[in-house]
Write an enzyme that holds these catalytic residues in place. Structure first.
Site, mmCIF file in Angstrom:
data_model
loop_
_atom_site.group_PDB
_atom_site.id
_atom_site.type_symbol
_atom_site.label_atom_id
_atom_site.label_comp_id
_atom_site.label_asym_id
_atom_site.label_seq_id
_atom_site.Cartn_x
_atom_site.Cartn_y
_atom_site.Cartn_z
ATOM 1 N N TYR A 1 0.888 -1.324 0.012
ATOM 2 C CA TYR A 1 -0.111 -0.206 -0.098
ATOM 3 C C TYR A 1 0.933 1.340 -0.005
ATOM 4 C CZ TYR A 1 -4.671 -1.911 0.784
ATOM 5 O OH TYR A 1 -6.124 -2.518 0.575
ATOM 6 N N LYS B 1 3.129 -14.903 1.891
ATOM 7 C CA LYS B 1 3.358 -15.923 0.459
ATOM 8 C C LYS B 1 4.831 -16.119 0.365
ATOM 9 C CE LYS B 1 1.647 -17.455 -3.448
ATOM 10 N NZ LYS B 1 0.580 -18.654 -3.508
ATOM 11 N N ASP C 1 -3.198 -18.005 0.044
ATOM 12 C CA ASP C 1 -4.213 -18.640 -0.830
ATOM 13 C C ASP C 1 -4.740 -19.781 -0.010
ATOM 14 O OD1 ASP C 1 -1.629 -19.881 -0.781
ATOM 15 O OD2 ASP C 1 -1.789 -20.390 -3.105
ATOM 16 N N ASP D 1 -6.143 -6.904 4.078
ATOM 17 C CA ASP D 1 -7.611 -6.395 3.605
ATOM 18 C C ASP D 1 -8.429 -7.399 2.963
ATOM 19 O OD1 ASP D 1 -8.983 -4.154 2.309
ATOM 20 O OD2 ASP D 1 -8.279 -4.444 0.370
ATOM 21 N N ASP E 1 -12.064 -9.015 4.691
ATOM 22 C CA ASP E 1 -13.523 -8.995 3.990
ATOM 23 C C ASP E 1 -14.151 -10.430 4.004
ATOM 24 O OD1 ASP E 1 -13.505 -6.191 3.314
ATOM 25 O OD2 ASP E 1 -14.105 -6.360 1.393
HETATM 26 C C1 IPM Z 1 -10.334 -1.291 4.418
HETATM 27 C C2 IPM Z 1 -10.483 -0.743 3.233
HETATM 28 C C3 IPM Z 1 -9.610 0.450 2.638
HETATM 29 C C4 IPM Z 1 -8.296 -0.523 2.563
HETATM 30 C C5 IPM Z 1 -9.633 1.155 1.270
HETATM 31 C C6 IPM Z 1 -10.950 1.885 1.572
HETATM 32 C C7 IPM Z 1 -8.576 2.251 1.166
HETATM 33 O O1 IPM Z 1 -10.903 -1.563 2.082
HETATM 34 O O2 IPM Z 1 -10.093 -0.466 5.472
HETATM 35 O O3 IPM Z 1 -10.424 -2.436 4.491
HETATM 36 O O4 IPM Z 1 -7.978 -0.884 1.451
HETATM 37 O O5 IPM Z 1 -7.565 -0.579 3.603
HETATM 38 MG MG MG Z 2 -10.867 -3.544 3.079
#
Ligand code: IPM
Ligand code: MG
Length: 359
Positions: free
Chosen positions: A141, A192, A224, A248, A252
């Site tokens: 990032y 990885k 993975d 990240d 999710d």
């Molecule tokens: C998160 C989001 C952020 C990230 C974005 C909005 C920059 O997806 O906090 O997980 O990628 O960190």
């Molecule tokens: Mg995110």
């Protein structure tokens, strides 16, 4: 001295859900006699519209002086054609990096009342309680060099750099080991290392540190495989630690196991215990302004703020209990609704949490 909280609602559903969290904070302040001052500011697209940049120096300066930041969400199609370094998301990334909020804690915990909302079978997720510790201020990032360049052939090439210094790896690993000590005593480090040198270094250092935490059972997993295991048998995990981008993605995935990403809070902390608290979900521009958003992740983020940055453990417990109470009552926003439950909108959900706290 009063504690300072800065609210940065942002874009999309951000303002709606932060409004609900502030209703809850209002009641909590009275109930627990807390001396808290609240200010607010613009971030993301809202800040681009007002000042041309996703985070102004003024707002950053207030943020740096705050004890805790309650952050909503940023981004939306309106700002899609902004140059990369001026996109709404940059406001968030700049706050993380300028305040050195390197430790991102993302719990994925299933409220038993919501087992039906998970996309996985009930027995796979019942009792699920995972903590993802994501490194937040380094990795790909933030690595330099980065950009899009034109080669001699005239073809364009995009490039980013995946870099981690030893000190960055060690400080996030320490947070994760300590979290594992306080929880189930298990830590899975995700990398990885079969392909990327940066994560081979990561694995080497985490392994080395593991020797000092004999009470933590350390294992390593390729990213993975970790993604697959999260949807195959998620309850094998206690604490997971990983870099910025893998974290990240995996967070999710873990979020969805719990029924809805609309339920999950997160904390981003620095060494001074300052923190920024935000829902794991994004700005959901498709439902913004319609009263459909689930405010519970934002409300639970407020609970984390009280717990970690203000050390108001009883107040945090009370909020979490109130959220559980409204779920017991069968109240659900659209993202978590199932048969036999009552569909409510954003503010009705916030009001229900408030009522439960007042009861
Ligand atoms: C998160 C989001 C952020 C990230 C974005 C909005 C920059 O997806 O906090 O997980 O990628 O960190
Ligand atoms: Mg995110």
């Amino acid at each position: 001295m009063s504690k300072q909280i800065l609210c940065l609602p942002g874009d999309g559903i951000g303002p709606e859900i932060v409004t609900e969290a502030l209703k809850v904070l209002d009641v909590i302040k009275q109930k627990f006699n807390l001396d808290i001052e609240i200010s607010d500011g613009l971030v993301g697209g809202a800040s681009i519209d007002a000042y041309g940049v996703p985070l102004s120096d003024e707002v950053l300066a207030v943020a740096k002086k705050s004890d805790g930041i309650l952050f909503g969400a940023v981004g939306g199609p309106k700002w899609d054609d902004q140059p990369m370094m001026n996109r709404p998301e940059r406001g968030l990334l700049k706050l993380r990096s300028e305040m050195d909020l390197f430790a991102n804690l993302r719990p994925a915990m299933l409220f038993p009342q919501l087992a039906e909302a998970s996309s996985l079978k009930h027995e796979l997720v019942a009792g699920l309680d995972i903590l993802i510790v994501r490194e937040l201020t380094g990795g790909i990032y933030f690595g330099e060099p980065r950009g899009i360049r034109t080669l001699e052939s005239g073809e364009r090439e995009g490039y980013n750099s995946y870099v981690y210094r030893e000190s960055e790896i060690k400080r996030i690993a320490k947070v994760a080991f300590e979290a594992a000590q306080k929880r189930g005593g298990q830590l899975t480090s995700v990398d990885k290392s079969n392909v990327l040198e940066v994560t081979a270094l990561w694995r080497e250092l985490v392994t080395e540190m593991g020797k000092d935490y004999s009470d933590v059972e350390l294992s390593h997993m390729y990213v993975d495989n970790a993604a697959m295991q999260l949807v195959r048998a998620p309850k094998q995990f206690d604490v997971m630690v990983t870099g910025n981008m893998f974290g990240d993605i995996l967070s999710d995935c873990a979020a969805m196991l719990t029924g809805s990403i609309g339920m999950l809070p997160s904390a981003s902390l620095n060494d001074a215990n300052q923190g920024m608290y935000e829902p794991v979900h994004g700005s959901a521009p498709d439902i913004a302004g319609e009263g459909k958003a689930n405010p519970l992740a934002q409300i639970l983020s407020l609970a984390m703020l009280l717990r970690y940055s203000l050390n108001e453990v009883a107040a945090a417990d009370a909020i979490e209990q109130a959220v559980s109470d409204v779920l017991d009552l069968g109240l659900r926003t659209g993202d978590i609704v199932s048969e036999g439950c009552t569909l409510v909108n954003t503010s009705e959900m916030g009001d229900a949490v408030v009522r439960s706290l007042q009861a």
